[in-house]
Design a protein around this motif. Sequence first.
Motif, PDB file in Angstrom:
ATOM      1  N   PRO A  55       0.836  -1.200   0.000  1.00  0.00           N
ATOM      2  CA  PRO A  55       0.000   0.000   0.000  1.00  0.00           C
ATOM      3  C   PRO A  55       0.873   1.253   0.000  1.00  0.00           C
ATOM      4  O   PRO A  55       1.944   1.275   0.604  1.00  0.00           O
ATOM      5  N   GLY A  91       0.421   5.685   0.324  1.00  0.00           N
ATOM      6  CA  GLY A  91      -0.384   6.887   0.485  1.00  0.00           C
ATOM      7  C   GLY A  91       0.361   8.046  -0.151  1.00  0.00           C
ATOM      8  O   GLY A  91       0.590   8.079  -1.359  1.00  0.00           O
ATOM      9  N   GLY A  92       0.785   8.996   0.703  1.00  0.00           N
ATOM     10  CA  GLY A  92       1.487  10.172   0.191  1.00  0.00           C
ATOM     11  C   GLY A  92       2.975   9.959  -0.044  1.00  0.00           C
ATOM     12  O   GLY A  92       3.674  10.842  -0.517  1.00  0.00           O
ATOM     13  N   ARG A  93       3.478   8.778   0.309  1.00  0.00           N
ATOM     14  CA  ARG A  93       4.882   8.400   0.104  1.00  0.00           C
ATOM     15  C   ARG A  93       5.855   9.373   0.801  1.00  0.00           C
ATOM     16  O   ARG A  93       6.895   9.711   0.257  1.00  0.00           O
ATOM     17  N   THR A  94       5.482   9.803   1.998  1.00  0.00           N
ATOM     18  CA  THR A  94       6.405  10.626   2.790  1.00  0.00           C
ATOM     19  C   THR A  94       7.032   9.827   3.935  1.00  0.00           C
ATOM     20  O   THR A  94       7.763  10.387   4.751  1.00  0.00           O
ATOM     21  N   GLY A  95       6.745   8.545   3.994  1.00  0.00           N
ATOM     22  CA  GLY A  95       7.285   7.682   5.052  1.00  0.00           C
ATOM     23  C   GLY A  95       8.809   7.713   5.040  1.00  0.00           C
ATOM     24  O   GLY A  95       9.434   7.854   3.987  1.00  0.00           O
ATOM     25  N   SER A 117       5.030  17.179   6.888  1.00  0.00           N
ATOM     26  CA  SER A 117       4.694  16.585   5.595  1.00  0.00           C
ATOM     27  C   SER A 117       3.189  16.518   5.362  1.00  0.00           C
ATOM     28  O   SER A 117       2.731  15.828   4.447  1.00  0.00           O
ATOM     29  N   MET A 141      -1.109  11.115   3.691  1.00  0.00           N
ATOM     30  CA  MET A 141      -2.544  10.832   3.610  1.00  0.00           C
ATOM     31  C   MET A 141      -3.010  10.056   4.844  1.00  0.00           C
ATOM     32  O   MET A 141      -2.221   9.341   5.478  1.00  0.00           O
ATOM     33  N   THR A 181       1.250   4.484  10.005  1.00  0.00           N
ATOM     34  CA  THR A 181       2.533   4.738  10.672  1.00  0.00           C
ATOM     35  C   THR A 181       2.335   5.265  12.097  1.00  0.00           C
ATOM     36  O   THR A 181       3.323   5.514  12.795  1.00  0.00           O
ATOM     37  N   GLY A 205       3.196  11.010  14.719  1.00  0.00           N
ATOM     38  CA  GLY A 205       3.171  11.764  15.983  1.00  0.00           C
ATOM     39  C   GLY A 205       3.142  13.267  15.738  1.00  0.00           C
ATOM     40  O   GLY A 205       2.090  13.880  15.679  1.00  0.00           O
ATOM     41  N   ILE A 227      -6.012   0.067   5.084  1.00  0.00           N
ATOM     42  CA  ILE A 227      -6.981   1.030   5.628  1.00  0.00           C
ATOM     43  C   ILE A 227      -7.611   1.775   4.454  1.00  0.00           C
ATOM     44  O   ILE A 227      -6.897   2.324   3.600  1.00  0.00           O
TER      45      ILE A 227
HETATM   46  C1  LIG Z   1       9.398  16.546   5.914  1.00  0.00           C
HETATM   47  C2  LIG Z   1       8.815  15.385   6.677  1.00  0.00           C
HETATM   48  C3  LIG Z   1       8.417  15.579   7.989  1.00  0.00           C
HETATM   49  C4  LIG Z   1       7.852  14.520   8.711  1.00  0.00           C
HETATM   50  N1  LIG Z   1       7.482  14.741  10.002  1.00  0.00           N
HETATM   51  C5  LIG Z   1       6.940  13.729  10.713  1.00  0.00           C
HETATM   52  C6  LIG Z   1       6.566  13.947  12.084  1.00  0.00           C
HETATM   53  O1  LIG Z   1       6.742  15.015  12.665  1.00  0.00           O
HETATM   54  N2  LIG Z   1       6.021  12.909  12.746  1.00  0.00           N
HETATM   55  C7  LIG Z   1       5.819  11.686  12.157  1.00  0.00           C
HETATM   56  O2  LIG Z   1       5.313  10.781  12.816  1.00  0.00           O
HETATM   57  N3  LIG Z   1       6.181  11.463  10.873  1.00  0.00           N
HETATM   58  C8  LIG Z   1       6.729  12.448  10.147  1.00  0.00           C
HETATM   59  N4  LIG Z   1       7.113  12.223   8.848  1.00  0.00           N
HETATM   60  C9  LIG Z   1       6.947  10.874   8.269  1.00  0.00           C
HETATM   61  C10 LIG Z   1       5.687  10.685   7.398  1.00  0.00           C
HETATM   62  O3  LIG Z   1       5.202  11.902   6.902  1.00  0.00           O
HETATM   63  C11 LIG Z   1       4.604   9.982   8.174  1.00  0.00           C
HETATM   64  O4  LIG Z   1       5.042   8.686   8.490  1.00  0.00           O
HETATM   65  C12 LIG Z   1       3.264   9.874   7.431  1.00  0.00           C
HETATM   66  O5  LIG Z   1       2.319   9.434   8.369  1.00  0.00           O
HETATM   67  C13 LIG Z   1       3.263   8.925   6.250  1.00  0.00           C
HETATM   68  O6  LIG Z   1       2.058   9.089   5.505  1.00  0.00           O
HETATM   69  P1  LIG Z   1       2.031   8.763   3.933  1.00  0.00           P
HETATM   70  O7  LIG Z   1       0.630   8.913   3.446  1.00  0.00           O
HETATM   71  O8  LIG Z   1       3.046   9.554   3.218  1.00  0.00           O
HETATM   72  O9  LIG Z   1       2.403   7.208   3.945  1.00  0.00           O
HETATM   73  P2  LIG Z   1       3.344   6.382   2.948  1.00  0.00           P
HETATM   74  O10 LIG Z   1       4.738   6.907   3.030  1.00  0.00           O
HETATM   75  O11 LIG Z   1       2.726   6.305   1.613  1.00  0.00           O
HETATM   76  O12 LIG Z   1       3.277   4.953   3.636  1.00  0.00           O
HETATM   77  C14 LIG Z   1       3.820   4.749   4.914  1.00  0.00           C
HETATM   78  C15 LIG Z   1       3.549   3.309   5.362  1.00  0.00           C
HETATM   79  O13 LIG Z   1       2.156   3.096   5.522  1.00  0.00           O
HETATM   80  C16 LIG Z   1       1.689   2.094   4.619  1.00  0.00           C
HETATM   81  N5  LIG Z   1       0.396   2.581   4.099  1.00  0.00           N
HETATM   82  C17 LIG Z   1       0.150   3.726   3.421  1.00  0.00           C
HETATM   83  N6  LIG Z   1      -1.170   3.857   3.206  1.00  0.00           N
HETATM   84  C18 LIG Z   1      -1.764   2.761   3.742  1.00  0.00           C
HETATM   85  C19 LIG Z   1      -3.110   2.316   3.845  1.00  0.00           C
HETATM   86  N7  LIG Z   1      -4.121   3.037   3.360  1.00  0.00           N
HETATM   87  N8  LIG Z   1      -3.367   1.131   4.458  1.00  0.00           N
HETATM   88  C20 LIG Z   1      -2.353   0.382   4.965  1.00  0.00           C
HETATM   89  N9  LIG Z   1      -1.062   0.763   4.894  1.00  0.00           N
HETATM   90  C21 LIG Z   1      -0.773   1.939   4.303  1.00  0.00           C
HETATM   91  C22 LIG Z   1       2.758   1.943   3.564  1.00  0.00           C
HETATM   92  O14 LIG Z   1       2.787   0.637   3.024  1.00  0.00           O
HETATM   93  C23 LIG Z   1       4.011   2.260   4.368  1.00  0.00           C
HETATM   94  O15 LIG Z   1       4.424   1.135   5.076  1.00  0.00           O
HETATM   95  C24 LIG Z   1       7.696  13.245   8.108  1.00  0.00           C
HETATM   96  C25 LIG Z   1       8.089  13.066   6.788  1.00  0.00           C
HETATM   97  C26 LIG Z   1       8.650  14.104   6.078  1.00  0.00           C
HETATM   98  C27 LIG Z   1       9.056  13.860   4.666  1.00  0.00           C
END
Ligand SMILES: Cc1cc2nc3c(=O)[nH]c(=O)nc-3n(C[C@H](O)[C@H](O)[C@H](O)COP(=O)(O)OP(=O)(O)OC[C@H]3O[C@@H](n4cnc5c(N)ncnc54)[C@H](O)[C@@H]3O)c2cc1C
Length: 474
Positions: free
Chosen positions: A77, A79-83, A142, A147, A154, A157, A213
């Motif tokens: 899966p 989402g926004g790929r910021t993990g 991010s 998303m 994740t 926090g 999710i």
């Molecule tokens: C500049 C920057 C600042 C950040 N600051 C913080 C911070 O302060 N605190 C913090 O906790 N994190 C922070 N992050 C990390 C990141 O933004 C978080 O982890 C965010 O929650 C990831 O969301 P995403 O939609 O980008 O998930 P993705 O990167 O797309 O995916 C993250 C994980 O979740 C899984 N996933 C995604 N969508 C689903 C779904 N619908 N169902 C099941 N699994 C799924 C993916 O397989 C992957 O394992 C930061 C990142 C950046 C780049």
Amino acid sequence: VSARAVPSYAVGALVDRLVGALGADCVVTDPAAIAPRLTEWRRLYTGTADVLVTPRTVDQVAAALAVAHDLGAPVTPQGGRTGLVGGGVPHGGVVLSLERLSRIRALDVMDATITVEAGVTLASAKAAAADQGMLLPLSIASEGDAMIGGVLSTNAGGTSALRYGSARALCLALEVVLADGRRLDLTGGLRKDNAGYDLKQLFIGSEGTLGVITAATLGLAPALRDVATALAGVADPTAAMAMFRALRDRVGPALTTFELMPRFGYALSLRHIGRADALEAAHPWYLLVELSSPVAGGGLDERLSDWLAAMLEDGLAADATLAANERQRADLWRLRDALSDAQGLAGASIKHDVSVPLSRIAGFIEETSAACTAALEGLRPCVFGHLGDGNLHFNLSQPEGMDRAAFLALWPRFNRIVHDRVIAAGGSIAAEHGVGIQKRDELLLARGPVAIGAMRAIKAALDPRGILNPGKVI
Ligand SMILES: Cc1cc2nc3c(=O)[nH]c(=O)nc-3n(C[C@H](O)[C@H](O)[C@H](O)COP(=O)(O)OP(=O)(O)OC[C@H]3O[C@@H](n4cnc5c(N)ncnc54)[C@H](O)[C@@H]3O)c2cc1C
């Protein structure tokens, strides 16, 4: 990502069945369109995938999983790929993007809840809540890209977890599609519900390894009507923690943010955003502190300013500035928000996202920083983060002039220096970014065999064919 195993399914059959089940407009095989999905924010990991699936409905998510399950094809899966731990990097098979599931299904002011699909960005969900005079109290730098599905997977926090908790604390209900395509409705959105096991907790923070999710109901708080923000220069983490304790005692739940930045990182932020120093002299450490309240005219500026005056008098703070208006508040926040990106100015960086009990955190910072700098001449620690939560981004910037790859090759060595001390201090090696690929082996060291065994049993029960995000977490 380790070399991909030879797939036990025929890629042609996988694609044909996905097209049959979802329609051609949801199934992408063009390598150029898939390529950006194979890597991640920090470009540390690159994977492989046969096909990108972009469903528009929950039924289509279920259909895609049923096909993959039947054929034994991996599903990652996204989402926004910021993990930040490589969790969304695929390991062959299907990349399942949730971005087109982007409807806000409901917002109920009396219930103080918002129900959103997985592909809604955190920023859009927050804006929808704000439109109705409510607050979705989760803040990460991010949030314009991250998303809701990713944020919950994740258990993100961020900078207001001190007051409101991480994503888990806000989640009241979930809609999940299981590995075999069955839909699990953990809906209700109730504040109290002890009817059996709280299954939604399994999916929050499990990084897409137990289910996908598709929607969530999140609890909202009243909008903020009084906010006070300050930046303070301090000599060391011990002084910072003494200030934290004094502030917590004075203002209780109004304390929303207590962030730590080192001079090295602060100076990089100043350079990155191109602004002059907010304080007159340089200080070894900086604190960004925020108080907030839903009560207008609650006198927070005065309370923050009284605390700062007391801290200056006690010699704990060296200097401080209080934001006088929204523009100045945003200006102070930019210094903190820019920090992740600004570190790039100092070359490669080895990162650790850890938490340590507050009672031990000051000593941990001093002692572990010293151990790291003793291990490599010229190493520049950039330890910052959510000090009030005990959560540190224990980042280490490369010595100037050192080869980038040679430096990054030292990551396992620094894991031993940092993570071993975290564990000894009773802390966690994965505070808020998760485990993903990056910390999978470290998890085995950090959690005992009984806990790992229980995690494997849960994984086997919910994903018996092991198709969901293989190679991640456990
Ligand atoms: C500049 C920057 C600042 C950040 N600051 C913080 C911070 O302060 N605190 C913090 O906790 N994190 C922070 N992050 C990390 C990141 O933004 C978080 O982890 C965010 O929650 C990831 O969301 P995403 O939609 O980008 O998930 P993705 O990167 O797309 O995916 C993250 C994980 O979740 C899984 N996933 C995604 N969508 C689903 C779904 N619908 N169902 C099941 N699994 C799924 C993916 O397989 C992957 O394992 C930061 C990142 C950046 C780049």
